[in-house]
Design a protein around this motif. Structure first.
Motif, PDB file in Angstrom:
ATOM      1  N   PHE A 340       0.847  -1.197   0.000  1.00 27.03           N
ATOM      2  CA  PHE A 340       0.000   0.000   0.000  1.00 27.03           C
ATOM      3  C   PHE A 340       0.877   1.239   0.000  1.00 27.03           C
ATOM      4  CE2 PHE A 340       0.420  -1.753   4.267  1.00 27.03           C
ATOM      5  CZ  PHE A 340       0.937  -0.693   4.997  1.00 27.03           C
ATOM      6  N   ILE A 341       0.283   2.377  -0.293  1.00 27.57           N
ATOM      7  CA  ILE A 341       1.036   3.633  -0.373  1.00 27.57           C
ATOM      8  C   ILE A 341       1.593   3.982   1.008  1.00 27.57           C
ATOM      9  CG2 ILE A 341       0.903   6.101  -0.905  1.00 27.57           C
ATOM     10  CD1 ILE A 341      -1.353   5.442  -2.853  1.00 27.57           C
ATOM     11  N   PRO A 342       2.884   4.244   1.114  1.00 28.50           N
ATOM     12  CA  PRO A 342       3.482   4.511   2.431  1.00 28.50           C
ATOM     13  C   PRO A 342       2.943   5.795   3.058  1.00 28.50           C
ATOM     14  CG  PRO A 342       5.069   4.941   0.664  1.00 28.50           C
ATOM     15  CD  PRO A 342       3.892   4.267   0.028  1.00 28.50           C
ATOM     16  N   GLU A 343       2.927   5.810   4.379  1.00 29.58           N
ATOM     17  CA  GLU A 343       2.385   6.955   5.112  1.00 29.58           C
ATOM     18  C   GLU A 343       3.188   8.225   4.890  1.00 29.58           C
ATOM     19  OE1 GLU A 343       1.576   6.284   9.228  1.00 29.58           O
ATOM     20  OE2 GLU A 343       0.924   4.215   8.895  1.00 29.58           O
ATOM     21  N   ASP A 344       4.470   8.105   4.554  1.00 24.72           N
ATOM     22  CA  ASP A 344       5.312   9.297   4.407  1.00 24.72           C
ATOM     23  C   ASP A 344       5.212   9.922   3.016  1.00 24.72           C
ATOM     24  OD1 ASP A 344       6.653   7.394   2.966  1.00 24.72           O
ATOM     25  OD2 ASP A 344       8.559   7.566   4.061  1.00 24.72           O
ATOM     26  N   PHE A 345       4.301   9.434   2.180  1.00 24.39           N
ATOM     27  CA  PHE A 345       4.085  10.072   0.877  1.00 24.39           C
ATOM     28  C   PHE A 345       3.053  11.186   1.071  1.00 24.39           C
ATOM     29  CE2 PHE A 345       1.789  10.523  -3.179  1.00 24.39           C
ATOM     30  CZ  PHE A 345       2.854  10.817  -4.009  1.00 24.39           C
ATOM     31  N   HIS A 346       3.486  12.441   0.856  1.00 29.36           N
ATOM     32  CA  HIS A 346       2.612  13.575   1.163  1.00 29.36           C
ATOM     33  C   HIS A 346       2.424  14.532  -0.009  1.00 29.36           C
ATOM     34  CE1 HIS A 346       2.587  12.341   5.319  1.00 29.36           C
ATOM     35  NE2 HIS A 346       3.908  12.464   5.422  1.00 29.36           N
ATOM     36  N   ALA A 347       2.704  14.113  -1.218  1.00 28.97           N
ATOM     37  CA  ALA A 347       2.531  15.002  -2.375  1.00 28.97           C
ATOM     38  C   ALA A 347       1.065  15.386  -2.529  1.00 28.97           C
ATOM     39  CB  ALA A 347       3.041  14.329  -3.637  1.00 28.97           C
ATOM     40  N   GLU A 348       0.821  16.574  -3.022  1.00 27.66           N
ATOM     41  CA  GLU A 348      -0.532  17.080  -3.236  1.00 27.66           C
ATOM     42  C   GLU A 348      -0.858  17.046  -4.724  1.00 27.66           C
ATOM     43  OE1 GLU A 348      -2.834  18.121  -1.099  1.00 27.66           O
ATOM     44  OE2 GLU A 348      -1.648  17.821   0.728  1.00 27.66           O
ATOM     45  N   SER A 349      -2.055  16.605  -5.040  1.00 26.86           N
ATOM     46  CA  SER A 349      -2.509  16.588  -6.428  1.00 26.86           C
ATOM     47  C   SER A 349      -3.241  17.886  -6.740  1.00 26.86           C
ATOM     48  CB  SER A 349      -3.436  15.391  -6.653  1.00 26.86           C
ATOM     49  OG  SER A 349      -3.865  15.345  -7.993  1.00 26.86           O
ATOM     50  N   LYS A 350      -2.932  18.486  -7.882  1.00 21.89           N
ATOM     51  CA  LYS A 350      -3.534  19.765  -8.266  1.00 21.89           C
ATOM     52  C   LYS A 350      -4.878  19.579  -8.959  1.00 21.89           C
ATOM     53  CE  LYS A 350       1.072  21.756  -8.899  1.00 21.89           C
ATOM     54  NZ  LYS A 350       2.048  22.311  -9.872  1.00 21.89           N
ATOM     55  N   GLU A 351      -5.164  18.349  -9.398  1.00 17.30           N
ATOM     56  CA  GLU A 351      -6.424  18.054 -10.069  1.00 17.30           C
ATOM     57  C   GLU A 351      -6.718  16.574  -9.893  1.00 17.30           C
ATOM     58  OE1 GLU A 351      -6.180  17.904 -14.426  1.00 17.30           O
ATOM     59  OE2 GLU A 351      -4.098  18.574 -14.236  1.00 17.30           O
ATOM     60  N   GLY A 352      -7.850  16.125 -10.412  1.00 13.63           N
ATOM     61  CA  GLY A 352      -8.227  14.728 -10.254  1.00 13.63           C
ATOM     62  C   GLY A 352      -7.153  13.774 -10.751  1.00 13.63           C
ATOM     63  N   PHE A 353      -6.594  14.070 -11.908  1.00 15.81           N
ATOM     64  CA  PHE A 353      -5.510  13.266 -12.493  1.00 15.81           C
ATOM     65  C   PHE A 353      -4.394  14.218 -12.892  1.00 15.81           C
ATOM     66  CE2 PHE A 353      -9.166  10.580 -12.650  1.00 15.81           C
ATOM     67  CZ  PHE A 353      -8.688   9.304 -12.462  1.00 15.81           C
ATOM     68  N   ASP A 354      -3.458  14.379 -11.976  1.00 18.86           N
ATOM     69  CA  ASP A 354      -2.349  15.319 -12.107  1.00 18.86           C
ATOM     70  C   ASP A 354      -1.090  14.535 -12.479  1.00 18.86           C
ATOM     71  OD1 ASP A 354      -0.302  17.125 -11.824  1.00 18.86           O
ATOM     72  OD2 ASP A 354      -0.687  17.595  -9.718  1.00 18.86           O
ATOM     73  N   PRO A 355      -0.573  14.703 -13.708  1.00 15.11           N
ATOM     74  CA  PRO A 355       0.594  13.919 -14.142  1.00 15.11           C
ATOM     75  C   PRO A 355       1.808  14.072 -13.224  1.00 15.11           C
ATOM     76  CG  PRO A 355      -0.397  15.052 -16.009  1.00 15.11           C
ATOM     77  CD  PRO A 355      -1.067  15.580 -14.779  1.00 15.11           C
ATOM     78  N   GLU A 356       2.004  15.257 -12.666  1.00 14.38           N
ATOM     79  CA  GLU A 356       3.151  15.469 -11.775  1.00 14.38           C
ATOM     80  C   GLU A 356       2.994  14.632 -10.505  1.00 14.38           C
ATOM     81  OE1 GLU A 356       5.413  19.108  -9.353  1.00 14.38           O
ATOM     82  OE2 GLU A 356       3.866  19.557 -10.857  1.00 14.38           O
ATOM     83  N   TYR A 357       1.804  14.674  -9.912  1.00 11.82           N
ATOM     84  CA  TYR A 357       1.523  13.878  -8.715  1.00 11.82           C
ATOM     85  C   TYR A 357       1.644  12.390  -9.023  1.00 11.82           C
ATOM     86  CZ  TYR A 357      -1.409  11.535  -5.206  1.00 11.82           C
ATOM     87  OH  TYR A 357      -1.902  10.675  -4.251  1.00 11.82           O
ATOM     88  N   MET A 358       1.055  11.962 -10.132  1.00 13.84           N
ATOM     89  CA  MET A 358       1.057  10.547 -10.483  1.00 13.84           C
ATOM     90  C   MET A 358       2.467  10.045 -10.775  1.00 13.84           C
ATOM     91  SD  MET A 358      -2.403  10.650 -12.798  1.00 13.84           S
ATOM     92  CE  MET A 358      -2.308   8.959 -13.388  1.00 13.84           C
ATOM     93  N   THR A 359       3.281  10.875 -11.387  1.00 10.82           N
ATOM     94  CA  THR A 359       4.665  10.491 -11.667  1.00 10.82           C
ATOM     95  C   THR A 359       5.439  10.282 -10.367  1.00 10.82           C
ATOM     96  OG1 THR A 359       4.681  11.633 -13.804  1.00 10.82           O
ATOM     97  CG2 THR A 359       6.819  11.185 -12.776  1.00 10.82           C
ATOM     98  N   LYS A 360       5.240  11.183  -9.393  1.00  4.61           N
ATOM     99  CA  LYS A 360       5.904  11.026  -8.093  1.00  4.61           C
ATOM    100  C   LYS A 360       5.475   9.718  -7.428  1.00  4.61           C
ATOM    101  CE  LYS A 360       6.412  15.974  -7.094  1.00  4.61           C
ATOM    102  NZ  LYS A 360       5.984  17.094  -6.209  1.00  4.61           N
ATOM    103  N   LEU A 361       4.174   9.432  -7.485  1.00  2.00           N
ATOM    104  CA  LEU A 361       3.667   8.221  -6.845  1.00  2.00           C
ATOM    105  C   LEU A 361       4.124   6.966  -7.598  1.00  2.00           C
ATOM    106  CD1 LEU A 361       2.027   7.063  -4.575  1.00  2.00           C
ATOM    107  CD2 LEU A 361      -0.056   7.478  -5.890  1.00  2.00           C
TER     108      LEU A 361
END
Length: 391
Positions: A340-361
């Motif tokens: 599962f996604i680790p608790e220390d992942f705290h990036a914020e998504s700017k929209e429903g499907f944000d390529p920058e957020y998704m790339t980090k994840l």
């Protein structure tokens, strides 16, 4: 005039229905594909074949599974957070020990990952592209004004449909069919909105039926599995009873389950015995979500309150599903492994499907798997009692 305007707006996006009567539910079949689907909350109807087929027949029909070690993969919903699962699979390939899965299941965003996880590392580039470059406009088109209020959803899912049609091609379907003939299984979950019950679709059975209608049905199932009610339109699926055509209304599989392995009523230990499976089968569950509750100050307004509360429901439902699979695994002698996604992942998504957020994840999942993912052997609340849980 105002009434006419409302009616016209409402009809613009609501397909007419010929709904399947409740009295005919037990007899309804997908035209030309009688084994396309089954209820997800009762034993599979094909379970009886384990006692009627000879050993030679089982070897022939399940060549990829008979007498061999088994690995299963269940991929959950999670929207854009599916980037974690996609990255984990690609990183697992890089680690060099990603197994071939005899069974792959998917719901919602997991349904969009599952075909490529099922087919193997050859399709890693497709997973990387889908979960690092996709934007909200590639998934949905918002409806405004009266259309959003009076139609069947706040957004159109035509962009998502086009994406599915682009990536799940005829060649992908044929590859799924080839693996299905070897005995491997790809299962996708939707929710029958009329019945209020989970439905499990055997994508391989559909694929081997062949033809453009089979591919179109696979597209429908994948779209339905990812169609969040009210946000996306439900998908009308045509069924047949004694030559008469009706329709069923299907929505996101996450409405009834966030992740699944197989119906809990199935005597899976018996199946393993008939297939003469050596050793302990391994089940891997990818939960495309964080499991710990997240603190967030909530505005005292109806939409933030509703959204926050819905998030709680999804989180706790997902944890319940992890326990259900854990119980299945312990009952049937499977080795349970959870990511599962680790608790220390705290990036914020700017929209429903944000390529920058998704790339980090995606990169988080990739790096964790590449270095050897620390799979959890129990659901979260049992982590402090591993010895008892494994008894």
């Amino acid at each position: 005039m105002a009434t006419l305007l409302v009616v016209s707006a409402g009809c613009a996006h609501v397909p007419k229905r010929n709904p399947l009567p409740q009295t005919l539910v037990a007899d309804a079949q997908i035209p030309d594909v009688p084994r396309a689907r089954s209820w997800g909350d009762e034993p599979l109807p094909l379970a009886d074949e384990w006692d009627t087929k000879t050993k030679d027949e089982l070897k022939k029909n399940y060549g990829a599974l008979f007498g061999k070690p088994h690995n299963y993969l269940a991929i959950s919903g999670g929207g854009a957070n599916g980037a974690f699962g996609a990255g984990l699979l690609v990183g697992w390939t890089a680690a060099g020990d990603r197994p071939e899965f005899g069974l792959v299941t998917g719901i919602s965003t997991g349904a969009l990952i599952a075909p490529f996880a099922f087919l193997g590392s050859e399709y890693d580039d497709s997973l990387r592209e889908q979960y690092t470059t996709t934007t909200t406009k590639d998934i949905l088109k918002k409806r405004g004004g009266l259309n959003a209020i009076t139609s069947d959803a706040a957004s159109s899912s035509k962009p998502l449909q086009a994406l599915i049609e682009r990536v799940v091609t005829e060649s992908v379907m044929q590859a799924i069919a080839e693996e299905h003939r070897k005995g491997r299984r790809l299962l996708i979950g939707t929710t029958n909105l009329d019945a209020g019950r989970p439905v499990i679709w055997s994508i391989g059975h559909i694929a081997v039926s062949g033809g453009p209608e089979a591919l179109a049905l696979i597209h429908q199932v994948l779209l339905a599995s990812a169609s969040i009610p009210a946000a996306f339109p439900p998908v009308l699926v045509e069924v047949e009873v004694e030559g008469q055509r009706y329709d069923e209304l299907h929505v996101d599989g996450g409405t009834t389950s966030q992740v699944f392995l197989y119906p809990i009523g199935l005597d899976f230990a018996h199946v393993l015995n008939k297939l003469e499976v050596p050793g302990t089968p391994k089940v891997y569950i990818i939960r495309n979500s964080q499991l710990a509750p997240e603190w967030k100050t909530t505005k005292n307004k109806i939409l933030p309150i509703a959204g926050r509360s819905l998030g709680f429901l999804i989180r706790t439902q997902g944890i319940g599903d992890l326990y259900k699979i854990f119980l299945e695994a312990k009952r049937d002698g499977l080795d349970y492994n959870l990511a599962f996604i680790p608790e220390d992942f705290h990036a914020e998504s700017k929209e429903g499907f944000d390529p920058e957020y998704m790339t980090k994840l995606f990169n988080v999942g990739y790096e964790l798997a590449k270095s050897g993912y620390p799979w959890k052997k129990t659901p979260p609340e049992l982590s402090e009692f591993p010895d008892r849980a494994s008894d």
